[in-house]
Design a protein around this motif. Structure first.
Motif, short mmCIF file in Angstrom:
data_model
loop_
_atom_site.label_atom_id
_atom_site.label_comp_id
_atom_site.label_asym_id
_atom_site.label_seq_id
_atom_site.Cartn_x
_atom_site.Cartn_y
_atom_site.Cartn_z
N SER A 75 3.32 3.43 2.23
CA SER A 75 2.61 4.45 3.02
C SER A 75 2.86 4.21 4.50
CB SER A 75 1.10 4.37 2.77
OG SER A 75 0.82 4.74 1.45
N ASP A 76 2.85 5.29 5.26
CA ASP A 76 3.02 5.24 6.72
C ASP A 76 4.29 4.50 7.12
OD1 ASP A 76 0.58 6.58 6.95
OD2 ASP A 76 -0.52 4.69 6.95
N SER A 77 5.33 4.60 6.31
CA SER A 77 6.59 3.93 6.60
C SER A 77 7.70 4.65 5.84
CB SER A 77 6.51 2.47 6.15
OG SER A 77 7.77 1.86 6.18
N SER A 78 8.91 4.44 6.27
CA SER A 78 10.04 5.02 5.54
C SER A 78 10.61 4.03 4.52
CB SER A 78 11.14 5.45 6.51
OG SER A 78 11.60 4.33 7.25
N LEU A 79 9.95 2.87 4.37
CA LEU A 79 10.42 1.85 3.45
C LEU A 79 10.30 2.31 2.00
CD1 LEU A 79 11.37 -1.10 2.93
CD2 LEU A 79 8.95 -1.70 2.78
N THR A 80 11.43 2.26 1.30
CA THR A 80 11.47 2.56 -0.12
C THR A 80 12.27 1.46 -0.81
OG1 THR A 80 11.41 4.94 0.27
CG2 THR A 80 12.21 4.24 -1.87
N VAL A 81 11.70 0.90 -1.87
CA VAL A 81 12.37 -0.16 -2.63
C VAL A 81 12.60 0.36 -4.04
CG1 VAL A 81 12.18 -2.51 -3.52
CG2 VAL A 81 11.25 -1.96 -1.27
N GLU A 82 13.87 0.33 -4.47
CA GLU A 82 14.22 0.71 -5.84
C GLU A 82 14.71 -0.53 -6.56
OE1 GLU A 82 16.88 3.99 -6.33
OE2 GLU A 82 15.78 5.23 -4.91
N THR A 83 14.24 -0.71 -7.78
CA THR A 83 14.65 -1.87 -8.55
C THR A 83 14.81 -1.46 -10.01
OG1 THR A 83 14.03 -4.14 -9.14
CG2 THR A 83 12.24 -2.58 -8.89
N PRO A 84 15.74 -2.12 -10.71
CA PRO A 84 15.86 -1.84 -12.14
C PRO A 84 14.53 -2.11 -12.84
CG PRO A 84 17.67 -3.20 -11.38
CD PRO A 84 16.69 -3.11 -10.25
N PHE A 85 14.29 -1.36 -13.88
CA PHE A 85 13.00 -1.42 -14.55
C PHE A 85 12.77 -2.77 -15.20
CE2 PHE A 85 9.66 -0.61 -17.48
CZ PHE A 85 8.90 0.35 -16.85
N LYS A 86 11.64 -3.36 -14.88
CA LYS A 86 11.12 -4.56 -15.52
C LYS A 86 9.62 -4.35 -15.73
CE LYS A 86 14.83 -7.16 -15.13
NZ LYS A 86 15.56 -7.68 -16.22
N ARG A 87 9.09 -5.00 -16.72
CA ARG A 87 7.64 -4.93 -16.96
C ARG A 87 6.92 -5.52 -15.75
NH1 ARG A 87 3.84 -5.75 -21.66
NH2 ARG A 87 2.12 -6.93 -20.78
N ILE A 88 5.92 -4.79 -15.24
CA ILE A 88 5.11 -5.32 -14.14
C ILE A 88 3.63 -5.23 -14.50
CG2 ILE A 88 6.78 -4.76 -12.34
CD1 ILE A 88 4.97 -2.44 -11.51
N THR A 89 2.91 -6.22 -14.03
CA THR A 89 1.46 -6.23 -14.17
C THR A 89 0.87 -6.14 -12.78
OG1 THR A 89 1.59 -7.59 -16.16
CG2 THR A 89 -0.52 -7.56 -15.01
N ILE A 90 -0.07 -5.22 -12.60
CA ILE A 90 -0.72 -5.03 -11.31
C ILE A 90 -2.19 -5.43 -11.46
CG2 ILE A 90 -1.22 -3.42 -9.45
CD1 ILE A 90 0.96 -1.58 -10.71
N ILE B 13 14.19 2.97 -13.69
CA ILE B 13 14.11 2.57 -12.28
C ILE B 13 12.65 2.58 -11.85
CG2 ILE B 13 14.70 3.22 -9.91
CD1 ILE B 13 17.21 4.51 -10.98
N LEU B 14 12.25 1.55 -11.10
CA LEU B 14 10.95 1.50 -10.44
C LEU B 14 11.17 1.76 -8.96
CD1 LEU B 14 9.29 -1.65 -12.04
CD2 LEU B 14 8.55 0.71 -12.29
N ILE B 15 10.38 2.65 -8.39
CA ILE B 15 10.51 3.01 -6.98
C ILE B 15 9.17 2.77 -6.29
CG2 ILE B 15 11.08 4.84 -5.34
CD1 ILE B 15 12.50 6.23 -7.81
N PHE B 16 9.20 1.98 -5.21
CA PHE B 16 8.02 1.68 -4.42
C PHE B 16 8.18 2.32 -3.05
CE2 PHE B 16 8.77 -1.79 -7.37
CZ PHE B 16 7.55 -1.90 -8.01
N LYS B 17 7.27 3.23 -2.68
CA LYS B 17 7.31 3.90 -1.38
C LYS B 17 6.10 3.46 -0.58
CE LYS B 17 9.60 8.01 -3.15
NZ LYS B 17 9.50 9.46 -3.36
N LYS C 16 0.88 -1.18 0.00
CA LYS C 16 0.00 0.00 0.00
C LYS C 16 0.90 1.21 0.00
CE LYS C 16 -4.21 1.86 1.47
NZ LYS C 16 -4.93 2.21 0.30
N GLY C 17 0.95 1.91 -1.09
CA GLY C 17 1.82 3.07 -1.18
C GLY C 17 1.86 3.62 -2.58
N GLU C 18 2.98 4.23 -2.91
CA GLU C 18 3.14 4.93 -4.18
C GLU C 18 4.13 4.18 -5.06
OE1 GLU C 18 4.54 9.37 -5.67
OE2 GLU C 18 3.95 9.06 -3.59
N ILE C 19 3.81 4.12 -6.36
CA ILE C 19 4.68 3.49 -7.34
C ILE C 19 5.14 4.58 -8.30
CG2 ILE C 19 4.87 1.78 -9.17
CD1 ILE C 19 2.34 0.46 -7.88
N ASN C 20 6.47 4.72 -8.43
CA ASN C 20 7.03 5.70 -9.36
C ASN C 20 7.85 4.97 -10.40
OD1 ASN C 20 6.21 8.28 -8.14
ND2 ASN C 20 7.40 7.53 -6.42
#
Length: 188
Positions: free
Chosen positions: A108-123, A102-106, A91-95
């Motif tokens: 919500s309500d946490s300082s957790l941020t995950v950065e990963t090299p760009f790959k195709r994603i399906t949500i 780069i894909l960045i996942f932030k 639950k958060g923001e996808i950039n």
């Protein structure tokens, strides 16, 4: 039979008032079950015609956008999986930084941020109340395309596909507004 409906309606009204006064003691579930049973006994609800639930019409869309960068904030938790990372109940923001791939996942309500090299994603099961894009190239499948347009999408529910340089939304919306130059149209 009308006397039974009046009696049942009076009893249910008493339960409604009791549930409002007593709050969360499990009466909501009891009330729901009771209404279903009353409907079964009488062949229909004693409140038929008194209450109506408004429903928003939906339209199916398949639209591909080509923004310089993308920022999505889903309104519900989602599951995402790429070759490099798997996020469950995120639950958060996808950039998506398309230039730097780069894909960045932030979270919500946490300082957790995950950065990963760009790959195709399906949500799958993506829910977003409002999406807005300015000066974007787009394609509404099967045959509408535009350059430097503005698009607003309301109440999206469906699948999102983020790929190199594009994002595709396949699902249902309640409304979409598109503006290209001086021309504006709306899908409801």
């Amino acid at each position: 039979m009308l006397d039974w409906k009046i009696l049942a309606a009076s009893f249910v009204a008493l339960l409604v008032v009791s549930s409002v006064l007593l709050g969360g003691f499990g009466i909501g579930e009891f009330f729901s079950d009771l209404m279903n049973k009353i409907g079964e006994w009488l062949g229909s609800s004693p409140f038929g015609g008194f209450f109506s639930t408004p429903t928003a019409g939906t339209k199916e869309i398949d639209i591909v956008l080509y923004p310089a960068n993308l920022s999505l904030k889903p309104d519900s938790s989602i599951n995402i999986s790429t070759d490099a990372v798997t996020l469950t109940n995120f639950k958060g923001e996808i950039n998506a930084d398309f230039e730097n791939e780069i894909l960045i996942f932030k979270e919500s309500d946490s300082s957790l941020t995950v950065e990963t090299p760009f790959k195709r994603i399906t949500i799958p099961d993506l829910q977003i109340k409002r999406l807005s894009f300015e000066n974007v190239r787009f394609a509404v499948k099967p045959n509408i395309t535009g350059e430097n347009g503005s698009i607003e999408i309301y109440d999206f529910l469906g699948k999102g596909i983020i790929d190199a340089g594009s994002v595709e939304f396949q699902g249902n919306i309640s409304r979409m507004t598109v503006k290209i130059g001086d021309t504006e149209w709306e899908v409801k």
